[in-house]
Design a protein around this motif. Structure first.
Motif, PDB file in Angstrom:
ATOM      1  N   UNK A  85      17.887  27.945  36.558  1.00 53.49           N
ATOM      2  CA  UNK A  85      18.152  26.897  37.529  1.00 53.49           C
ATOM      3  C   UNK A  85      16.844  26.342  38.078  1.00 53.49           C
ATOM      4  N   UNK A  86      16.840  25.039  38.336  1.00 56.43           N
ATOM      5  CA  UNK A  86      15.746  24.385  39.039  1.00 56.43           C
ATOM      6  C   UNK A  86      16.275  23.092  39.628  1.00 56.43           C
ATOM      7  N   UNK A  87      15.722  22.701  40.746  1.00 56.13           N
ATOM      8  CA  UNK A  87      16.089  21.407  41.312  1.00 56.13           C
ATOM      9  C   UNK A  87      15.322  20.280  40.631  1.00 56.13           C
ATOM     10  N   UNK A  88      14.321  20.634  39.852  1.00 56.54           N
ATOM     11  CA  UNK A  88      13.459  19.654  39.190  1.00 56.54           C
ATOM     12  C   UNK A  88      13.783  19.599  37.691  1.00 56.54           C
ATOM     13  N   UNK A  89      14.388  18.498  37.252  1.00 56.59           N
ATOM     14  CA  UNK A  89      14.808  18.370  35.859  1.00 56.59           C
ATOM     15  C   UNK A  89      13.640  18.475  34.879  1.00 56.59           C
ATOM     16  N   UNK A  90      12.473  17.962  35.253  1.00 62.12           N
ATOM     17  CA  UNK A  90      11.330  18.023  34.337  1.00 62.12           C
ATOM     18  C   UNK A  90      10.879  19.460  34.101  1.00 62.12           C
ATOM     19  N   UNK A  91      11.040  20.324  35.100  1.00 60.97           N
ATOM     20  CA  UNK A  91      10.685  21.734  34.914  1.00 60.97           C
ATOM     21  C   UNK A  91      11.671  22.422  33.972  1.00 60.97           C
ATOM     22  N   UNK A  92      12.933  22.019  34.033  1.00 62.46           N
ATOM     23  CA  UNK A  92      13.927  22.556  33.101  1.00 62.46           C
ATOM     24  C   UNK A  92      13.614  22.112  31.680  1.00 62.46           C
ATOM     25  N   UNK A  93      13.264  20.848  31.515  1.00 62.21           N
ATOM     26  CA  UNK A  93      12.899  20.344  30.194  1.00 62.21           C
ATOM     27  C   UNK A  93      11.672  21.082  29.656  1.00 62.21           C
ATOM     28  N   UNK A  94      10.715  21.379  30.539  1.00 55.59           N
ATOM     29  CA  UNK A  94       9.491  22.060  30.122  1.00 55.59           C
ATOM     30  C   UNK A  94       9.770  23.486  29.650  1.00 55.59           C
ATOM     31  N   UNK A 114      27.872  25.222  44.877  1.00 53.87           N
ATOM     32  CA  UNK A 114      28.170  24.235  43.832  1.00 53.87           C
ATOM     33  C   UNK A 114      27.226  24.383  42.644  1.00 53.87           C
ATOM     34  N   UNK A 115      25.964  24.716  42.886  1.00 54.92           N
ATOM     35  CA  UNK A 115      25.019  24.931  41.789  1.00 54.92           C
ATOM     36  C   UNK A 115      25.426  26.148  40.967  1.00 54.92           C
ATOM     37  N   UNK A 116      25.814  27.221  41.625  1.00 62.78           N
ATOM     38  CA  UNK A 116      26.224  28.428  40.920  1.00 62.78           C
ATOM     39  C   UNK A 116      27.526  28.207  40.157  1.00 62.78           C
ATOM     40  N   UNK A 117      28.436  27.447  40.727  1.00 62.08           N
ATOM     41  CA  UNK A 117      29.674  27.112  40.009  1.00 62.08           C
ATOM     42  C   UNK A 117      29.358  26.326  38.741  1.00 62.08           C
ATOM     43  N   UNK A 118      28.424  25.389  38.845  1.00 60.09           N
ATOM     44  CA  UNK A 118      28.013  24.599  37.687  1.00 60.09           C
ATOM     45  C   UNK A 118      27.426  25.517  36.608  1.00 60.09           C
ATOM     46  N   UNK A 119      26.613  26.474  37.038  1.00 58.17           N
ATOM     47  CA  UNK A 119      25.997  27.409  36.085  1.00 58.17           C
ATOM     48  C   UNK A 119      27.060  28.237  35.368  1.00 58.17           C
ATOM     49  N   UNK A 120      28.022  28.750  36.113  1.00 60.48           N
ATOM     50  CA  UNK A 120      29.053  29.594  35.509  1.00 60.48           C
ATOM     51  C   UNK A 120      29.954  28.777  34.584  1.00 60.48           C
ATOM     52  N   UNK A 121      30.244  27.546  34.950  1.00 60.68           N
ATOM     53  CA  UNK A 121      31.077  26.679  34.112  1.00 60.68           C
ATOM     54  C   UNK A 121      30.367  26.346  32.804  1.00 60.68           C
ATOM     55  N   UNK A 122      29.074  26.019  32.895  1.00 57.83           N
ATOM     56  CA  UNK A 122      28.317  25.668  31.690  1.00 57.83           C
ATOM     57  C   UNK A 122      28.136  26.850  30.757  1.00 57.83           C
ATOM     58  N   UNK A 123      28.065  28.056  31.307  1.00 56.39           N
ATOM     59  CA  UNK A 123      27.784  29.216  30.464  1.00 56.39           C
ATOM     60  C   UNK A 123      29.014  29.701  29.703  1.00 56.39           C
ATOM     61  N   UNK A 124      30.188  29.522  30.286  1.00 62.21           N
ATOM     62  CA  UNK A 124      31.420  30.015  29.651  1.00 62.21           C
ATOM     63  C   UNK A 124      31.276  31.455  29.173  1.00 62.21           C
TER      64      UNK A 124
END
Length: 153
Positions: free
Chosen positions: A23-32, A57-67
Motif C-alpha cells: 500500500x502507498x498513497x503515492x501511485x508513482x511509488x507503487x509503480x516504482x 476503505x483502503x484495507x477493504x480495497x486491498x482484501x478485495x483485490x487480493x482475493x
C-alpha cells in the motif's frame, strides 16, 4: 512496502512464493516498486491511505483485490512528524503537519506524534481478525523514525 525496509520484506516474501499486498498513497511509488521487483503477478498494489478515516476503505480495497486468504501481516512504521512533507513520501513521513517541531503547541505535538500509532492501530484492528488460523502472524517492524532535529531558519 514502498520504502527500503518494506521493499526488502516484499521481495523476500515474493521469492518465498507469497502473494504480497503493498500500500502507498503515492501511485508513482507503487509503480516504482512494481518495476523494481520486475512486475511480479503475485504483487498486489493498493493506492490509499492508512490514516484514521481512510484505513478501513483502503484495507477493504486491498482484501478485495487480493482475493486470497490473509496469513501474515508485516507492518512497518517510521515517522519524522516534525519535518516538511517531501515529494515521493507517504503520510508516515510528515503526517501532514505544516509546523516545525518547536513551533507546535502541546496539543498539536500530541496529535502529530500519535498519528503513526493510530495508523497501525486501525490496520491491526481491521486485519488481525482476518488472519485465518494457527501459524498466522502479525509483525510490526519499527524503523528510523528519530531522524535528527536541527536548528536553523
Amino acid at each position: 512496502g514502498v520504502g527500503v525496509i518494506g521493499r526488502g520484506i516484499a521481495r523476500s516474501l515474493l521469492q518465498a512464493g507469497a502473494t504480497v499486498i503493498v500500500n502507498s498513497s503515492d501511485e508513482s511509488r507503487l509503480e516504482q516498486i512494481n518495476s523494481d521487483l520486475y512486475n511480479p503477478s503475485s504483487l498486489i498494489l493498493v493506492q490509499g491511505s492508512l490514516l484514521p478515516g481512510s484505513a478501513e476503505s483502503t484495507l477493504e480495497k486491498a482484501m478485495t483485490q487480493s482475493n486470497s486468504q490473509l496469513n501474515h501481516v508485516v507492518a512497518h512504521g517510521a515517522v519524522r512528524y516534525w519535518t516538511e512533507r517531501k515529494a515521493g513520501c507517504d503520510e508516515t513521513y510528515s503526517l501532514n503537519t505544516t509546523k516545525r517541531l518547536l513551533d507546535m503547541d502541546p496539543d498539536e505535538f500530541l496529535e502529530a506524534s500519535t498519528q503513526l500509532a493510530k495508523l497501525h492501530f486501525m490496520a491491526a484492528k481491521t486485519l488481525f481478525p482476518r488472519l485465518s488460523g494457527e501459524g498466522d502472524s502479525y509483525t510490526f517492524v519499527t524503523g528510523v523514525g528519530g531522524g535528527h532535529l536541527t536548528s536553523g531558519k
